[in-house]
Design an enzyme around this catalytic site. Structure first.
Site, short mmCIF file in Angstrom:
data_model
loop_
_atom_site.label_atom_id
_atom_site.label_comp_id
_atom_site.label_asym_id
_atom_site.label_seq_id
_atom_site.Cartn_x
_atom_site.Cartn_y
_atom_site.Cartn_z
N LYS A 1 7.94 -8.20 -0.26
CA LYS A 1 7.45 -9.67 -0.68
C LYS A 1 6.66 -9.49 -2.14
O LYS A 1 6.19 -10.46 -2.39
CB LYS A 1 6.07 -9.86 0.49
CG LYS A 1 6.83 -9.74 1.98
CD LYS A 1 8.04 -11.10 1.86
CE LYS A 1 8.58 -11.16 3.47
NZ LYS A 1 7.56 -11.76 4.36
N SER B 1 9.80 -3.48 11.01
CA SER B 1 11.04 -4.33 10.46
C SER B 1 12.20 -3.48 10.04
O SER B 1 13.05 -3.78 9.86
CB SER B 1 10.27 -5.37 9.37
OG SER B 1 9.58 -4.61 8.40
#
Length: 399
Positions: free
Chosen positions: A90, A336
């Site tokens: 991110k 994840s």
């Protein structure tokens, strides 16, 4: 590459590419030139010793081979996004959104950025805002790990915690309200086109560069916003249409495979935000993946038909795979990353012998210390450790 964040390409240290490299890469550092003229997997890339600011270190993350966990006959690699400065993929979208807002004049010096986040985007935006001199406010559902709140606050951010039962749509609505009331810049990570565009400029080309002249048969990713899937996927498909793109989502939050369309609305003059939660969503442990709605960026990638297959992954399997990566490979990733690699291992089982598979690892396990990923990791010594401690006479801790 000269405009890529963190690039170490300099005019005095450039050589011509050999055949087999993609056309977009006109030059590589001599220290990075391998058999095909590009940075070779297995060689440590040379990076600058000095950077002008922390955001210049974003990107150019390494690809690492999985050796003990992968089945024989198939080569499995992972792209480790936790090598970004704030330890997640991110960081890329945060820089992209802020720089795009600056270019458009939507973000002025000393302004405030607000965004709904499961943590990693908020941490990344807090970093970029701290470096640029902006204020940052995050809205975050109470279900996400507390360490993410602390990291954001240490970076100078304010964190507004929203009720867990409202999920992703609750924190998104709160961010929208705050932006409208206070006149703040709303980052819109789930709809902002700067997000996939940056992955098309960086993540995708990095993968093409690293695998130039090499086999690459499958690329595996999940989706949080869908920026990596859409942006990098588009570039990979254009350059190497033979590469099969595998998209994954949680078994108990199978939104895109449900066939049920996501309802959307206009917010502050822009269309695409979720109007309400998706009816097929249920809670799952893969933080950062699959909010309780289908992001507009993900939907746009699906409309482009980038994926060749969608595979569902179980949350427990994701956590077990993350633990196996740590214990067997020394790759310390979050749930994840475990989910993506678990999906990749399923691909490996049915892939033809000699296939090459690349999976994305979005972040580090340190973001999950208070989550179920670590619930069976002891703080105190177990019996075996106590016996080892007593096997020599000194510095024995009395229980």
């Amino acid at each position: 590459l000269k405009n890529h964040p963190g690039s170490d390409i300099q005019s005095k240290n450039v050589t011509q590419l050999q055949p087999g490299c993609v056309n977009m890469f006109s030059a590589c550092s001599r220290t990075q030139v391998g058999r095909h003229g590009c940075r070779a997997i297995g060689n440590t890339p040379v990076r600058r010793a000095i950077y002008e600011d922390i955001t210049k270190t974003i990107g150019r993350t390494p690809v690492v081979k999985v050796n003990r966990l992968a089945p024989s006959g198939v080569d499995l690699y992972v792209k480790c996004e936790f090598f970004n400065p704030l330890s997640s993929v991110k960081d890329r979208l945060a820089l992209a959104i802020i720089e795009d807002a600056e270019r458009r004049g939507e973000l002025k010096p000393g302004g405030t950025v607000v965004e709904a986040t499961s943590g990693n985007t908020g941490i990344a935006l807090a970093m970029v805002c701290a470096q640029r001199g902006y204020n940052f406010v995050s809205t975050m559902a109470a279900s996400f790990s507390v360490e993410r709140r602390k990291v954001m606050r240490m970076l100078g951010a304010k964190v507004i915690v929203t009720p867990a039962p409202l999920g992703g749509t609750g924190m998104v609505l709160k961010a929208e309200e705050l932006a409208e009331k206070h006149g703040w810049f709303l980052a819109r990570q789930f709809e902002n086109e700067a997000n996939p565009a940056f992955h098309a400029q960086t993540t995708g080309p990095e993968i093409l560069s690293d695998f130039a002249g090499r086999k690459l048969d499958y690329w595996v990713t999940g989706y949080g916003t869908g920026g990596t899937f859409q942006g990098a996927g588009k570039v990979i498909k254009q350059a190497r249409p033979d590469v099969k793109i595998i998209l994954s989502e949680p078994k108990n939050a199978a939104l895109i495979t449900s066939g049920v369309k996501q309802e959307r609305k206009e917010v502050l003059g822009k269309f695409g935000a979720p109007a309400k939660g998706h009816p097929c969503w249920t809670p799952h442990p893969i933080q950062g993946w699959t909010p309780n709605f289908i992001p507009k960026i993900t939907e746009d990638g699906l409309d482009l038909k980038l994926e060749d297959e969608i595979i569902l992954v179980d949350g427990k399997e994701a956590m077990n795979t993350a633990k196996d990566l740590a214990k067997l490979e020394g790759i310390f990733c979050g749930t994840s990353g475990g989910a993506t690699v678990a999906t990749a291992l399923e691909v490996c089982k049915k892939a033809p012998e000699g296939s090459v598979v690349l999976a994305m690892i979005p972040d580090t396990a340190e973001r999950y210390l208070s989550t179920p990923l670590f619930e069976d990791i002891d703080v105190e010594m177990n019996d075996a450790e106590k016996e080892l401690a007593k096997s020599t006479p000194s510095a024995v801790l009395e229980s």
